[in-house]
Design a protein around this motif. Structure first.
Motif, PDB file in Angstrom:
ATOM      1  N   THR A  58     -11.977  68.617  34.870  1.00 16.53           N
ATOM      2  CA  THR A  58     -11.568  69.669  34.224  1.00 16.53           C
ATOM      3  C   THR A  58     -10.519  70.590  34.559  1.00 16.53           C
ATOM      4  OG1 THR A  58     -13.802  69.827  33.394  1.00 16.53           O
ATOM      5  CG2 THR A  58     -12.251  71.492  32.415  1.00 16.53           C
ATOM      6  N   GLY A  59      -9.328  70.603  33.737  1.00 19.71           N
ATOM      7  CA  GLY A  59      -8.215  71.254  34.248  1.00 19.71           C
ATOM      8  C   GLY A  59      -7.759  72.239  33.062  1.00 19.71           C
ATOM      9  N   LYS A  60      -6.444  72.125  32.509  1.00 18.14           N
ATOM     10  CA  LYS A  60      -6.096  72.852  31.577  1.00 18.14           C
ATOM     11  C   LYS A  60      -5.093  71.916  30.588  1.00 18.14           C
ATOM     12  CE  LYS A  60      -3.411  77.051  30.299  1.00 18.14           C
ATOM     13  NZ  LYS A  60      -2.246  77.607  31.047  1.00 18.14           N
ATOM     14  N   GLY A  61      -5.305  71.857  29.380  1.00 21.07           N
ATOM     15  CA  GLY A  61      -4.397  70.828  28.728  1.00 21.07           C
ATOM     16  C   GLY A  61      -3.217  71.420  28.267  1.00 21.07           C
TER      17      GLY A  61
ATOM     18  N   LEU B 242      -2.908  72.476  34.033  1.00 17.49           N
ATOM     19  CA  LEU B 242      -3.654  72.038  35.294  1.00 17.49           C
ATOM     20  C   LEU B 242      -4.004  70.500  34.918  1.00 17.49           C
ATOM     21  CD1 LEU B 242      -5.649  75.002  35.773  1.00 17.49           C
ATOM     22  CD2 LEU B 242      -3.523  74.487  36.780  1.00 17.49           C
ATOM     23  N   ASP B 243      -3.324  69.490  35.600  1.00 14.40           N
ATOM     24  CA  ASP B 243      -3.433  68.111  34.970  1.00 14.40           C
ATOM     25  C   ASP B 243      -4.749  67.447  35.555  1.00 14.40           C
ATOM     26  OD1 ASP B 243      -3.220  65.696  34.190  1.00 14.40           O
ATOM     27  OD2 ASP B 243      -1.459  65.336  34.894  1.00 14.40           O
ATOM     28  N   PRO B 244      -5.823  67.336  34.698  1.00 15.16           N
ATOM     29  CA  PRO B 244      -6.859  66.412  35.310  1.00 15.16           C
ATOM     30  C   PRO B 244      -6.668  64.848  35.422  1.00 15.16           C
ATOM     31  CG  PRO B 244      -7.229  66.713  32.749  1.00 15.16           C
ATOM     32  CD  PRO B 244      -5.903  67.492  33.193  1.00 15.16           C
ATOM     33  N   VAL B 245      -5.584  64.402  34.791  1.00 12.45           N
ATOM     34  CA  VAL B 245      -5.343  62.747  34.736  1.00 12.45           C
ATOM     35  C   VAL B 245      -4.902  62.600  36.047  1.00 12.45           C
ATOM     36  CG1 VAL B 245      -3.877  61.046  34.112  1.00 12.45           C
ATOM     37  CG2 VAL B 245      -5.003  62.589  32.262  1.00 12.45           C
TER      38      VAL B 245
ATOM     39  N   HIS C 263     -12.227  57.961  31.156  1.00 17.96           N
ATOM     40  CA  HIS C 263     -11.986  58.378  29.762  1.00 17.96           C
ATOM     41  C   HIS C 263     -11.255  59.682  29.676  1.00 17.96           C
ATOM     42  CE1 HIS C 263     -13.984  54.864  27.923  1.00 17.96           C
ATOM     43  NE2 HIS C 263     -14.955  55.142  28.704  1.00 17.96           N
ATOM     44  N   GLY C 264     -10.118  59.853  29.068  1.00 16.41           N
ATOM     45  CA  GLY C 264      -9.510  61.124  29.163  1.00 16.41           C
ATOM     46  C   GLY C 264      -8.328  61.064  28.124  1.00 16.41           C
ATOM     47  N   GLY C 265      -8.021  61.924  27.347  1.00 14.31           N
ATOM     48  CA  GLY C 265      -6.640  61.985  26.615  1.00 14.31           C
ATOM     49  C   GLY C 265      -6.816  61.213  25.241  1.00 14.31           C
ATOM     50  N   GLU C 266      -5.906  61.629  24.472  1.00 13.82           N
ATOM     51  CA  GLU C 266      -5.855  61.167  23.022  1.00 13.82           C
ATOM     52  C   GLU C 266      -4.317  60.761  22.858  1.00 13.82           C
ATOM     53  OE1 GLU C 266      -8.524  60.543  21.114  1.00 13.82           O
ATOM     54  OE2 GLU C 266      -9.864  61.803  22.038  1.00 13.82           O
ATOM     55  N   ALA C 267      -3.535  61.208  23.137  1.00 14.09           N
ATOM     56  CA  ALA C 267      -1.913  61.102  22.917  1.00 14.09           C
ATOM     57  C   ALA C 267      -1.023  61.172  24.037  1.00 14.09           C
ATOM     58  CB  ALA C 267      -1.418  62.355  22.131  1.00 14.09           C
ATOM     59  N   PHE C 268      -0.052  60.317  23.768  1.00 15.36           N
ATOM     60  CA  PHE C 268       0.737  59.969  25.166  1.00 15.36           C
ATOM     61  C   PHE C 268       1.673  61.246  25.706  1.00 15.36           C
ATOM     62  CE2 PHE C 268       4.081  60.095  21.755  1.00 15.36           C
ATOM     63  CZ  PHE C 268       5.468  60.219  22.649  1.00 15.36           C
ATOM     64  N   ASN C 269       1.888  62.307  24.722  1.00 13.92           N
ATOM     65  CA  ASN C 269       2.431  63.428  25.075  1.00 13.92           C
ATOM     66  C   ASN C 269       1.683  64.663  25.174  1.00 13.92           C
ATOM     67  OD1 ASN C 269       1.753  63.609  22.426  1.00 13.92           O
ATOM     68  ND2 ASN C 269       3.850  63.930  21.389  1.00 13.92           N
ATOM     69  N   VAL C 270       0.404  64.581  25.361  1.00 15.73           N
ATOM     70  CA  VAL C 270      -0.673  65.478  25.564  1.00 15.73           C
ATOM     71  C   VAL C 270      -1.445  65.301  26.954  1.00 15.73           C
ATOM     72  CG1 VAL C 270      -2.576  66.928  24.804  1.00 15.73           C
ATOM     73  CG2 VAL C 270      -0.783  65.924  23.085  1.00 15.73           C
TER      74      VAL C 270
ATOM     75  N   CYS D 283      -7.895  71.965  39.785  1.00 12.96           N
ATOM     76  CA  CYS D 283      -8.760  71.679  38.600  1.00 12.96           C
ATOM     77  C   CYS D 283     -10.215  71.998  39.158  1.00 12.96           C
ATOM     78  CB  CYS D 283      -8.528  70.150  38.468  1.00 12.96           C
ATOM     79  SG  CYS D 283      -7.276  69.803  37.581  1.00 12.96           S
ATOM     80  N   GLU D 284     -11.294  71.504  38.282  1.00 14.52           N
ATOM     81  CA  GLU D 284     -12.737  71.549  38.983  1.00 14.52           C
ATOM     82  C   GLU D 284     -13.080  70.156  38.515  1.00 14.52           C
ATOM     83  OE1 GLU D 284     -15.115  74.733  37.352  1.00 14.52           O
ATOM     84  OE2 GLU D 284     -13.630  76.099  38.139  1.00 14.52           O
ATOM     85  N   ALA D 285     -14.273  69.753  39.539  1.00 12.53           N
ATOM     86  CA  ALA D 285     -14.867  68.577  39.291  1.00 12.53           C
ATOM     87  C   ALA D 285     -16.504  68.854  39.295  1.00 12.53           C
ATOM     88  CB  ALA D 285     -14.343  67.616  40.308  1.00 12.53           C
ATOM     89  N   ALA D 286     -16.956  68.502  38.124  1.00 14.34           N
ATOM     90  CA  ALA D 286     -18.529  68.494  38.318  1.00 14.34           C
ATOM     91  C   ALA D 286     -19.046  66.891  38.396  1.00 14.34           C
ATOM     92  CB  ALA D 286     -19.007  68.653  36.662  1.00 14.34           C
ATOM     93  N   VAL D 287     -19.917  66.920  39.583  1.00 15.08           N
ATOM     94  CA  VAL D 287     -20.379  65.462  40.003  1.00 15.08           C
ATOM     95  C   VAL D 287     -21.772  65.644  39.648  1.00 15.08           C
ATOM     96  CG1 VAL D 287     -20.502  64.127  41.935  1.00 15.08           C
ATOM     97  CG2 VAL D 287     -18.509  65.399  41.569  1.00 15.08           C
ATOM     98  N   GLY D 288     -22.253  64.600  39.042  1.00 16.91           N
ATOM     99  CA  GLY D 288     -23.692  64.422  38.582  1.00 16.91           C
ATOM    100  C   GLY D 288     -24.199  62.932  39.228  1.00 16.91           C
ATOM    101  N   PHE D 289     -25.420  62.541  39.339  1.00 15.89           N
ATOM    102  CA  PHE D 289     -25.893  61.220  39.434  1.00 15.89           C
ATOM    103  C   PHE D 289     -27.193  61.192  38.519  1.00 15.89           C
ATOM    104  CE2 PHE D 289     -24.418  63.107  43.378  1.00 15.89           C
ATOM    105  CZ  PHE D 289     -23.457  62.263  43.924  1.00 15.89           C
TER     106      PHE D 289
END
Ligand code: NI
Length: 390
Positions: free
Chosen positions: A189-192, A202-205, A237-244, A283-289
């Motif tokens: 998670t960052g900031k879109g 804050l780019d999560p990609v 999986h992330g993002g919906e638009a090429f310019n966002v 950014c922040e990463a939440a990690v689960g199993f």
């Protein structure tokens, strides 16, 4: 036993095709379970059901020890079948792509073979038809609900069809045969914001990309090169638009080792690496199993030797091969955690030189000539083990 099984070939194949046309996913094996129960009723074999939602445990013999269990799994996969067979899946998006239809039919074949020689059974043979092998830990649940008790199972045997081996060949090994396996899920998670103004986000990609690359060095730089380990990120999986620039990116994957300690180490390091790489990139990463971690399938050496000899006598010693471990996971592991046992693979490669499609592939097919062989292996293993355990 093989000659006897060959006579049941059409019957076993008929059951397999019926199941193949009606695949059901984990814990939804309602019709499959009904076919199993109907067949057991026809054979006059008593059983306990339901266990673990759709599971069935049938019993033959005098109800006393020694006791041997034979196991089959019943669930299918969320794959759309593309194989060109007359008995193709009738359900869009579901397919017996791992051959569990074959496993169930072979075990019913063994039940019929053994019913026909019931007077020779001194002890108890259990037939375990379990749900949810494909990630649902159905085997664990069957054990928790008592599949291995009353009488207590002393040995267990299981077969998986294997398209990479010639039809009728049998393979396995002593010790660890299949891997400990689990799922990993990482949400970065960052900031879109506007992609033209990356400095305001804050780019999560780009961060997710760094995490994927950095995870590769856990296996290549932290694990002994002679020790098998896998970390594969398989969905992003992330993002919906090429310019966002999106707010977050979600990834999943699999982690595997031949030991539970190894699996735990990889999980811990994956968590550390993902969390810290994310932090270094603001950014922040939440990690689960999530899901069920499968333990490794541990073959008991005595059980494998017995199976190897038995298969060699039935099929010729050339047909029996000792294989290296495989990084696939199998919930047969939940049984071998509790009782000694052996899991073998049975060759179902098609005749000729055509392409081989592996399990979990939409074009996977099984050579049905192997079905009576599988039934005979199950039945012989049970009879032989009862003798060895007496
Ligand atoms: Ni399978």
């Amino acid at each position: 036993m093989l000659t006897h099984a060959a006579k049941l070939s059409d019957w076993i194949t008929g059951i397999r095709r019926e199941l193949h046309q009606h695949p059901e996913l984990m814990y939804e094996e309602v019709k499959t379970s009904a076919v199993v129960r109907r067949t057991l009723d026809e054979l006059g074999i008593s059983y306990k059901s339901p266990m673990a939602v759709t599971g069935v445990v049938a019993t033959l013999g005098d109800g006393k020890g020694p006791c041997v269990a034979l196991r089959a799994d019943m669930d299918a996969l969320p794959i759309h079948e593309e194989a060109d067979v007359a008995f193709r899946s009738k359900i869009d998006g579901k397919m017996h792509a791992c051959g569990h239809d074959c496993h169930t039919a072979m075990l019913l074949g063994a039940a019929r073979l053994l019913k026909e020689r019931e007077s020779e059974i001194h002890g108890t043979i259990k037939f375990i038809f379990q749900p949810a092998e494909e990630g649902g830990a159905g085997g664990d649940r069957m054990c928790a609900e008592g599949a291995l008790n009353n009488p207590d199972v002393q040995r267990i045997f299981g077969i998986h069809v294997w398209p990479y081996l010639p039809m009728g060949a049998v393979g396995s090994r002593p010790g660890v045969f299949l891997a400990a396996a689990g799922e990993i899920e990482i949400t970065v998670t960052g900031k879109g914001g506007h992609a033209a103004l990356p400095h305001t986000t804050l780019d999560p990609v780009s961060t997710a990309a760094k995490i994927i690359c950095e995870l590769q060095t856990i296996v290549s730089r932290e694990i002994d090169p002679l020790e098998p380990a896998v970390i594969s990120i398989t969905t992003v999986h992330g993002g919906e638009a090429f310019n966002v620039i999106p707010q977050s990116v979600r990834m999943t994957g699999t982690i595997r080792s031949l030991t539970m300690d190894g699996l735990r180490f990889l999980q811990e390091r994956a968590r550390d690496v993902a969390t810290h790489v994310a932090k270094a990139n603001r950014c922040e990463a939440a990690v689960g199993f999530p899901g069920h971690d499968y333990p490794p399938v541990l073959n008991d050496a005595t059980c494998w030797n017995s199976a190897r000899e038995m298969a060699g006598e039935m099929l010729g010693t050339n047909a029996v091969v000792e294989l290296p471990p495989v990084m696939g996971g199998e919930d047969f592991a939940f049984y071998t955690q509790r009782v000694p046992g052996v899991f073998v693979v049975l060759g179902v490669k098609q005749d000729g030189d055509g392409p081989v499609y592996g399990v979990h592939h939409p074009l996977f097919t099984a050579n049905e000539k192997a079905l009576p062989v599988g039934a005979a292996l199950h039945a012989s293993y049970a009879m032989r083990s009862l003798e060895e355990l007496r």
